[in-house]
Design a protein around this motif. Structure first.
Motif, PDB file in Angstrom:
ATOM      1  N   LEU A 160       5.091  12.775  -4.117  1.00  0.00           N
ATOM      2  CA  LEU A 160       3.942  13.225  -3.560  1.00  0.00           C
ATOM      3  C   LEU A 160       2.726  11.908  -3.656  1.00  0.00           C
ATOM      4  N   LYS A 161       2.794  11.223  -4.466  1.00  0.00           N
ATOM      5  CA  LYS A 161       1.877  10.038  -4.472  1.00  0.00           C
ATOM      6  C   LYS A 161       2.265   9.285  -3.647  1.00  0.00           C
ATOM      7  N   GLU A 162       3.515   8.784  -3.046  1.00  0.00           N
ATOM      8  CA  GLU A 162       3.811   8.273  -1.754  1.00  0.00           C
ATOM      9  C   GLU A 162       3.446   8.690  -0.432  1.00  0.00           C
ATOM     10  N   GLN A 163       3.568  10.050  -0.490  1.00  0.00           N
ATOM     11  CA  GLN A 163       3.368  10.817   0.668  1.00  0.00           C
ATOM     12  C   GLN A 163       1.655  10.697   0.887  1.00  0.00           C
ATOM     13  N   ALA A 164       0.938  10.660  -0.180  1.00  0.00           N
ATOM     14  CA  ALA A 164      -0.569  10.433  -0.160  1.00  0.00           C
ATOM     15  C   ALA A 164      -0.771   9.204   0.364  1.00  0.00           C
ATOM     16  N   PHE A 165      -0.210   8.197  -0.148  1.00  0.00           N
ATOM     17  CA  PHE A 165      -0.198   6.644   0.397  1.00  0.00           C
ATOM     18  C   PHE A 165       0.010   6.658   1.966  1.00  0.00           C
ATOM     19  N   LEU A 166       0.819   7.329   2.333  1.00  0.00           N
ATOM     20  CA  LEU A 166       1.226   7.109   3.755  1.00  0.00           C
ATOM     21  C   LEU A 166       0.219   7.948   4.430  1.00  0.00           C
ATOM     22  N   GLY A 167      -0.395   8.787   3.860  1.00  0.00           N
ATOM     23  CA  GLY A 167      -1.518   9.701   4.640  1.00  0.00           C
ATOM     24  C   GLY A 167      -0.953  11.018   5.287  1.00  0.00           C
TER      25      GLY A 167
ATOM     26  N   VAL B 299       9.225 -12.661  -1.130  1.00  0.00           N
ATOM     27  CA  VAL B 299       7.813 -11.920  -1.008  1.00  0.00           C
ATOM     28  C   VAL B 299       8.049 -10.698  -0.873  1.00  0.00           C
ATOM     29  N   MET B 300       7.315  -9.721  -1.530  1.00  0.00           N
ATOM     30  CA  MET B 300       7.292  -8.274  -1.286  1.00  0.00           C
ATOM     31  C   MET B 300       6.061  -7.986  -0.598  1.00  0.00           C
ATOM     32  N   ILE B 301       6.161  -7.467   0.526  1.00  0.00           N
ATOM     33  CA  ILE B 301       4.993  -6.976   1.118  1.00  0.00           C
ATOM     34  C   ILE B 301       4.497  -5.611   1.306  1.00  0.00           C
ATOM     35  N   TYR B 302       3.583  -4.980   0.859  1.00  0.00           N
ATOM     36  CA  TYR B 302       3.233  -3.480   0.784  1.00  0.00           C
ATOM     37  C   TYR B 302       2.066  -3.264   1.742  1.00  0.00           C
ATOM     38  N   GLY B 303       1.938  -2.094   2.218  1.00  0.00           N
ATOM     39  CA  GLY B 303       0.807  -1.875   2.871  1.00  0.00           C
ATOM     40  C   GLY B 303       1.314  -0.719   3.904  1.00  0.00           C
ATOM     41  N   LYS B 304       0.151   0.115   4.189  1.00  0.00           N
ATOM     42  CA  LYS B 304       0.564   1.400   5.077  1.00  0.00           C
ATOM     43  C   LYS B 304       0.872   1.064   6.357  1.00  0.00           C
ATOM     44  N   THR B 305       1.456   1.862   7.074  1.00  0.00           N
ATOM     45  CA  THR B 305       1.919   1.849   8.315  1.00  0.00           C
ATOM     46  C   THR B 305       0.816   1.150   9.342  1.00  0.00           C
ATOM     47  N   GLY B 306       1.174   0.326  10.190  1.00  0.00           N
ATOM     48  CA  GLY B 306       0.116  -0.248  10.958  1.00  0.00           C
ATOM     49  C   GLY B 306      -1.075  -1.192  10.643  1.00  0.00           C
ATOM     50  N   THR B 307      -0.732  -1.892   9.532  1.00  0.00           N
ATOM     51  CA  THR B 307      -1.594  -2.716   8.884  1.00  0.00           C
ATOM     52  C   THR B 307      -1.183  -4.424   9.171  1.00  0.00           C
ATOM     53  N   GLY B 308      -0.109  -4.490  10.087  1.00  0.00           N
ATOM     54  CA  GLY B 308       0.009  -5.986  10.444  1.00  0.00           C
ATOM     55  C   GLY B 308       1.123  -6.526   9.545  1.00  0.00           C
ATOM     56  N   LYS B 309       1.797  -5.915   8.678  1.00  0.00           N
ATOM     57  CA  LYS B 309       2.869  -6.506   7.858  1.00  0.00           C
ATOM     58  C   LYS B 309       3.931  -7.191   8.539  1.00  0.00           C
ATOM     59  N   SER B 310       4.324  -6.274   9.399  1.00  0.00           N
ATOM     60  CA  SER B 310       5.785  -6.920  10.392  1.00  0.00           C
ATOM     61  C   SER B 310       4.951  -7.979  11.345  1.00  0.00           C
ATOM     62  N   LEU B 311       3.998  -7.842  11.788  1.00  0.00           N
ATOM     63  CA  LEU B 311       3.412  -8.868  12.706  1.00  0.00           C
ATOM     64  C   LEU B 311       2.974 -10.043  12.219  1.00  0.00           C
ATOM     65  N   VAL B 312       2.493 -10.135  10.829  1.00  0.00           N
ATOM     66  CA  VAL B 312       2.158 -11.213  10.047  1.00  0.00           C
ATOM     67  C   VAL B 312       3.427 -12.110   9.811  1.00  0.00           C
ATOM     68  N   SER B 313       4.495 -11.323   9.304  1.00  0.00           N
ATOM     69  CA  SER B 313       5.674 -11.952   8.823  1.00  0.00           C
ATOM     70  C   SER B 313       6.417 -12.643  10.065  1.00  0.00           C
ATOM     71  N   ARG B 314       6.449 -12.085  11.139  1.00  0.00           N
ATOM     72  CA  ARG B 314       7.129 -12.556  12.283  1.00  0.00           C
ATOM     73  C   ARG B 314       6.602 -14.042  12.785  1.00  0.00           C
ATOM     74  N   HIS B 315       5.196 -13.601  12.698  1.00  0.00           N
ATOM     75  CA  HIS B 315       4.021 -14.678  13.185  1.00  0.00           C
ATOM     76  C   HIS B 315       4.264 -16.020  12.398  1.00  0.00           C
TER      77      HIS B 315
ATOM     78  N   ARG C 227      -2.754  18.836  -0.837  1.00  0.00           N
ATOM     79  CA  ARG C 227      -2.991  19.332   0.367  1.00  0.00           C
ATOM     80  C   ARG C 227      -2.407  18.659   1.554  1.00  0.00           C
ATOM     81  N   LEU C 228      -1.947  19.279   2.440  1.00  0.00           N
ATOM     82  CA  LEU C 228      -1.367  18.976   3.719  1.00  0.00           C
ATOM     83  C   LEU C 228      -2.345  18.125   4.576  1.00  0.00           C
ATOM     84  N   ILE C 229      -2.447  16.924   5.061  1.00  0.00           N
ATOM     85  CA  ILE C 229      -3.364  16.641   6.044  1.00  0.00           C
ATOM     86  C   ILE C 229      -3.078  17.124   7.357  1.00  0.00           C
ATOM     87  N   GLU C 230      -1.689  17.407   7.833  1.00  0.00           N
ATOM     88  CA  GLU C 230      -1.522  17.755   9.262  1.00  0.00           C
ATOM     89  C   GLU C 230      -1.330  19.278   9.156  1.00  0.00           C
TER      90      GLU C 230
END
Length: 410
Positions: free
Chosen positions: A359-366, A65-81, A386-389
């Motif tokens: 740049l698209k990857e960095q946009a995906f990460l926020g 399984v390949m799991i995608y998602g932004k940081t903090g969306t529960g990917k690691s938590l669900v996998s371990r659970h 545009r930089l968000i930070e």
């Protein structure tokens, strides 16, 4: 002289007998895997992942399984659970081994495979010793195959942040092990990444052997974040959280891409701020202070973990932002600045197409915001970045990398 452990404790005014704010701070640790009833908004993802791993429960091969998602969306938590539940649900006579590897920490093939062998090995059963260092990569693989065959019918291996690995050799060898006759034990790999093009960028042999199913985790909304934190409120002493603390923490995290890690970070740090202030309750002002702290930490974590080429791309956008009255720039202009940085640092210069992907990857990460600009039938559609930070904070963070410290824009 060491005090007798059975003797009564001595009250010392230097130390508190109990924590004024927290009762069980472990509930707010990022790596903590809560009980099933504390996991919020991920029933569908849990069910889908369980179906992919169902084979292991019955003694045959689980799927990759390949799991995608932004940081903090529960990917690691669900996998371990789900892995924990698969072990518990295994049919009589079926044994399942599970292991979690953080590829940000074990980012070479040798480090990762030695960690896997050590984590999956029960020396009392296998009579095999796995040294932490000192062996070649091939010898660590042989130890891993032996430990797996000696103990398990199936193994489920979680490779978190797999995009931070130096190469994709580990993924290929794990997914081909059974087919290549290295082991009798079947292996299922859960690979986790916040880069949606990770598999696309692997070589054809990896794609052919991995044969994965994809699972995408959406960001949490404010209601889900609020419920997640309510389920962990017993990390605090009773009555210390004012009524607005959890809703405000959830609102801050929802604004920043539904990041549950950030929500929990804010909540934990608000408690720490209140404690340091000598307050009896955690209040709104503590949450606001914690949010500023958590935002800097989150951003530093994202940038520090980025590949060198991504840092160069971000530095290019940062330099334009710092030295201009504008805050958004066409991709072509950012690429020109990126070329200057690469030449100065003696780095390879990526193609424009690959640069856009970064740049698209960095946009995906926020980290970056990308906006389409329509210049009419003659000008066509262009992308503005545009930089968000805060650009100064971004620049300081990037220049902490020793490879980037030689940059001087004078």
């Amino acid at each position: 002289m060491t005090p007798d452990s059975s003797s009564d404790s001595v009250d010392d005014p230097l130390f508190e007998s109990g924590h004024r704010i927290f009762s069980n701070k472990d509930l707010l640790k990022i790596g903590h895997v809560p009980e099933a009833d504390r996991i919020v908004g991920r029933d569908e993802e849990i069910s889908k992942l369980a179906k992919r791993l169902n084979g292991a429960v019955h003694g045959y091969s689980p799927e990759n399984v390949m799991i995608y998602g932004k940081t903090g969306t529960g990917k690691s938590l669900v996998s371990r659970h789900v892995c924990q539940r698969a072990q518990s649900a295994a049919q009589e006579g079926v044994t399942i081994g599970t292991a979690y590897i953080d590829c940000a920490e074990d980012n070479t093939e040798t480090q990762a495979i030695s960690s896997l062998a050590a984590k999956l090995n029960d020396e009392s059963v296998t009579e095999i010793t796995v040294p932490h260092t000192g062996l070649s990569t091939s010898k660590y693989y042989k130890l891993l195959w032996k430990t797996l065959d000696a103990q398990f019918d199936s193994a489920i291996i979680i490779l978190d942040e797999i995009d931070l690995m130096n190469d994709d050799s580990l993924l290929m060898k794990l997914s081909r092990a059974e087919e290549a006759g290295k082991i009798d034990c079947s292996i299922g790999v859960i690979a986790i990444s916040n880069k949606i093009q990770y598999v696309d960028n692997t070589n054809e042999r990896v794609k052919s052997s991995f044969q994965h199913k994809e699972l995408f985790f959406k960001p949490y909304d404010a209601n889900q974040l609020r419920e997640i934190m309510l389920n962990r409120a017993d990390a605090f002493q009773g009555g210390v959280l004012s009524d607005d603390v959890i809703p405000l923490s959830a609102a801050f995290a929802a604004q920043e891409h539904g990041d549950a890690r950030k929500a929990i970070d804010i909540l934990r740090h608000a408690g720490e701020v209140a404690y340091e202030d000598g307050a009896e309750k955690v209040r709104e002002k503590h949450v606001r202070q914690a949010q500023q702290h958590a935002e800097k930490d989150r951003f530093r974590e994202l940038v520090n973990g980025a590949p060198t080429q991504a840092k160069a791309a971000l530095l290019a956008l940062t330099e334009l932002s710092v030295n201009s009255d504008d805050d958004a720039f066409l991709t072509s202009r950012v690429y020109d600045q990126y070329e200057r940085i690469c030449e100065h640092l003696d780095m390879d210069i990526l193609s424009v197409r690959r640069f856009r992907d970064i740049l698209k990857e960095q946009a995906f990460l926020g980290v970056v915001e990308i906006e389409k600009i329509n210049k009419g039938s003659a000008g066509g559609i262009h992308l503005q970045n545009r930089l968000i930070e805060d650009p100064q904070v971004v620049r300081e963070t990037i220049l902490e990398d020793s490879r980037m410290q030689n940059w001087d824009d004078d």
